[in-house]
Write a protein that holds these residues in place. Structure first.
Motif, short mmCIF file in Angstrom:
data_model
loop_
_atom_site.label_atom_id
_atom_site.label_comp_id
_atom_site.label_asym_id
_atom_site.label_seq_id
_atom_site.Cartn_x
_atom_site.Cartn_y
_atom_site.Cartn_z
N ILE A 1 -66.21 -79.13 65.89
CA ILE A 1 -64.88 -79.34 66.34
C ILE A 1 -64.40 -80.25 67.38
O ILE A 1 -63.42 -80.81 67.09
N THR A 2 -65.42 -80.32 68.14
CA THR A 2 -65.00 -81.70 69.15
C THR A 2 -64.80 -82.86 68.51
O THR A 2 -63.95 -83.74 68.69
N LEU A 3 -65.73 -83.22 67.41
CA LEU A 3 -65.54 -84.44 66.84
C LEU A 3 -64.61 -84.47 66.03
O LEU A 3 -63.63 -85.49 65.77
N TRP A 4 -64.22 -83.26 65.24
CA TRP A 4 -63.03 -83.52 64.08
C TRP A 4 -61.68 -83.32 64.89
O TRP A 4 -60.77 -84.23 64.44
N ASN A 5 -61.58 -82.82 66.22
CA ASN A 5 -60.51 -83.03 66.73
C ASN A 5 -60.08 -84.36 67.13
O ASN A 5 -58.73 -84.73 66.96
N TYR A 6 -60.99 -85.08 67.37
CA TYR A 6 -60.72 -86.42 67.86
C TYR A 6 -60.24 -87.30 66.85
O TYR A 6 -59.32 -88.01 66.66
N PHE A 7 -61.16 -87.14 65.64
CA PHE A 7 -60.70 -87.83 64.33
C PHE A 7 -59.42 -87.73 63.81
O PHE A 7 -58.40 -88.60 63.42
N SER A 8 -58.97 -86.37 63.65
CA SER A 8 -57.92 -85.98 62.93
C SER A 8 -56.60 -86.33 63.80
O SER A 8 -55.59 -86.77 63.26
N SER A 9 -56.83 -86.18 65.09
CA SER A 9 -55.52 -86.61 66.18
C SER A 9 -55.28 -88.09 65.90
O SER A 9 -54.34 -88.77 65.81
N PHE B 1 -51.86 -95.99 55.78
CA PHE B 1 -50.72 -94.93 55.59
C PHE B 1 -49.65 -94.98 56.33
O PHE B 1 -48.51 -95.18 55.89
N SER B 2 -49.73 -95.70 57.73
CA SER B 2 -48.46 -96.03 58.40
C SER B 2 -47.71 -97.22 57.67
O SER B 2 -46.49 -97.36 57.63
N ALA B 3 -48.40 -98.17 56.87
CA ALA B 3 -47.78 -99.15 56.17
C ALA B 3 -47.22 -98.53 54.97
O ALA B 3 -45.72 -99.08 54.50
N LEU B 4 -47.79 -97.60 54.25
CA LEU B 4 -47.30 -97.25 53.04
C LEU B 4 -46.11 -96.35 53.05
O LEU B 4 -45.18 -96.09 52.29
N THR B 5 -46.23 -95.47 54.44
CA THR B 5 -44.92 -94.45 54.59
C THR B 5 -43.75 -95.18 54.83
O THR B 5 -42.79 -94.34 54.99
N THR B 6 -43.75 -96.28 55.34
CA THR B 6 -42.38 -96.92 55.39
C THR B 6 -41.57 -96.93 54.21
O THR B 6 -40.22 -97.15 54.43
N LYS B 7 -42.27 -97.11 53.10
CA LYS B 7 -41.52 -96.88 51.68
C LYS B 7 -41.72 -95.56 51.18
O LYS B 7 -40.62 -95.29 50.39
N TYR B 8 -42.70 -94.99 51.15
CA TYR B 8 -42.95 -93.79 50.39
C TYR B 8 -43.15 -92.62 51.69
O TYR B 8 -44.29 -92.30 52.21
N ARG B 9 -42.17 -91.90 52.08
CA ARG B 9 -42.24 -90.99 52.95
C ARG B 9 -43.09 -89.64 52.72
O ARG B 9 -43.69 -89.01 53.54
N ASP B 10 -43.08 -89.62 51.42
CA ASP B 10 -44.00 -88.36 50.89
C ASP B 10 -45.35 -88.34 51.08
O ASP B 10 -46.26 -87.43 51.45
N LEU B 11 -45.95 -89.73 51.38
CA LEU B 11 -47.43 -89.70 51.95
C LEU B 11 -47.77 -89.26 53.17
O LEU B 11 -48.88 -88.91 53.30
N GLN B 12 -46.72 -89.23 54.17
CA GLN B 12 -46.87 -88.44 55.34
C GLN B 12 -47.50 -87.05 55.19
O GLN B 12 -48.22 -86.55 55.74
N MET B 13 -46.56 -86.48 54.22
CA MET B 13 -46.87 -85.01 53.96
C MET B 13 -48.18 -84.70 53.25
O MET B 13 -48.95 -83.81 53.39
N LEU B 14 -48.70 -85.69 52.30
CA LEU B 14 -49.88 -85.74 51.58
C LEU B 14 -50.95 -86.04 52.39
O LEU B 14 -51.98 -85.15 52.41
N LEU B 15 -50.69 -86.64 53.69
CA LEU B 15 -51.82 -86.82 54.53
C LEU B 15 -52.06 -85.70 55.25
O LEU B 15 -53.39 -85.38 55.51
N THR B 16 -51.06 -85.31 55.58
CA THR B 16 -51.26 -83.66 56.45
C THR B 16 -52.19 -82.80 55.76
O THR B 16 -52.88 -82.13 56.31
N PHE B 17 -51.84 -82.58 54.54
CA PHE B 17 -52.29 -81.56 53.55
C PHE B 17 -53.81 -82.31 53.56
O PHE B 17 -54.72 -81.55 53.53
#
Length: 282
Positions: free
Chosen positions: A91-99, A184-200
């Motif tokens: 959990i300690t490692l994962w929290n850092y990576f995911s954040s 993803f930050s580069a791609l989401t400037t044009k395709y906002r759906d990728l942000q929701m895809l990344l969260t999932f």
């Protein structure tokens, strides 16, 4: 007489190598990095009652849930490592990576108003996120260390020389999150759906990473695929070094390092290419 030529202290150019991280320029803006890190830390706990104690509360309650669900109900193996220590380390490692990953993935869209008004190296923002989360990781790692000392004093774990690789593992996680986040930050400037895809995708990726189970419990083709998850080598090395148990080899860490470096290069190229014109599409 001809007029004296003006000497500029700062020259902003769009023509630069796509592989250039411009680290020298970022270093010149180190005070800005410090200011953003301070802002993130203060604003994150403004108007909260418990403040930084949430750094401890989150991993403690998550560990309790994991022990109950995955340890006692699902009866998943922990390679002989005490359940509390096994899940807390993951959990300690994962929290850092995911954040770090979720934070860097929306750099352009979240900071468009700032980027449109003043110039500074755009890489300052993802670096700020990595450092801000590193502070949170340090607090949660202190909790892990306290639990680790308890079990070590009881002789239930046997750490080894791989414990010294911990700083390298943390850097690898940060670079991995930075590389994928920049893509993803580069791609989401044009395709906002990728942000929701990344969260999932981040939620699913936790179950594809040895957070709640050891690699030794995987068999067949799934085990081969697990080796190509860059986080597998990192998590297994960490657990093997600190607890002395697990199916770890230097080859796993070498594969993780190679994939992460490749993703950083791809992320750098994508980030540098989009930052030149992202204000036109964001």
């Amino acid at each position: 007489m001809s007029e004296p030529q003006q000497q500029w202290t700062e020259t902003i150019e769009s023509n630069h190598s796509l592989f250039d991280l411009k680290l020298k320029e970022v270093w010149r803006y180190k005070d800005l990095v410090y200011m953003f890190v301070k802002r993130d830390f203060v604003s994150g706990f403004k108007q909260t009652i418990l403040g930084p104690l949430w750094f401890f509360i989150n991993p403690i309650f998550t560990t309790i849930v994991f022990v109950f669900v995955f340890g006692n109900i699902a009866k998943l193996s922990t390679d002989g490592i005490p359940q509390v220590l096994f899940y807390l380390s993951g959990i300690t490692l994962w929290n850092y990576f995911s954040s770090c990953l979720t934070g860097t993935s929306n750099i352009f869209t979240a900071n468009a108003s700032i980027f449109g008004k003043v110039y500074f190296p755009r890489l300052v923002m993802p670096i700020t996120i990595v450092i801000s989360n590193l502070m949170k990781f340090a607090v949660q790692f202190t909790l892990f260390l306290a639990v680790w000392i308890f079990y070590f004093s009881k002789g239930e774990i046997e750490p080894n020389i791989w414990i010294l690789a911990t700083p390298f593992l943390i850097v690898l996680m940060a670079i991995f999150a930075l590389g994928v986040g920049m893509i993803f930050s580069a791609l989401t400037t044009k395709y906002r759906d990728l942000q929701m895809l990344l969260t999932f995708g981040v939620s699913l990726m936790m179950y594809a990473t040895p957070v709640i189970y050891p690699v030794s419990s995987i068999t067949g083709v799934w085990k081969k695929l697990a080796y190509y998850n860059p986080l597998t080598g990192i998590f297994e090395c960490f657990k093997y070094g600190w607890m002395g148990q697990g199916e770890f080899s230097a080859e796993m860490l070498l594969i993780s390092t190679g994939i992460i470096i490749a993703l950083l290069i791809i992320g750098t190229v994508t980030f540098n290419k989009v930052e030149k014109s992202f204000m036109d599409t964001v």
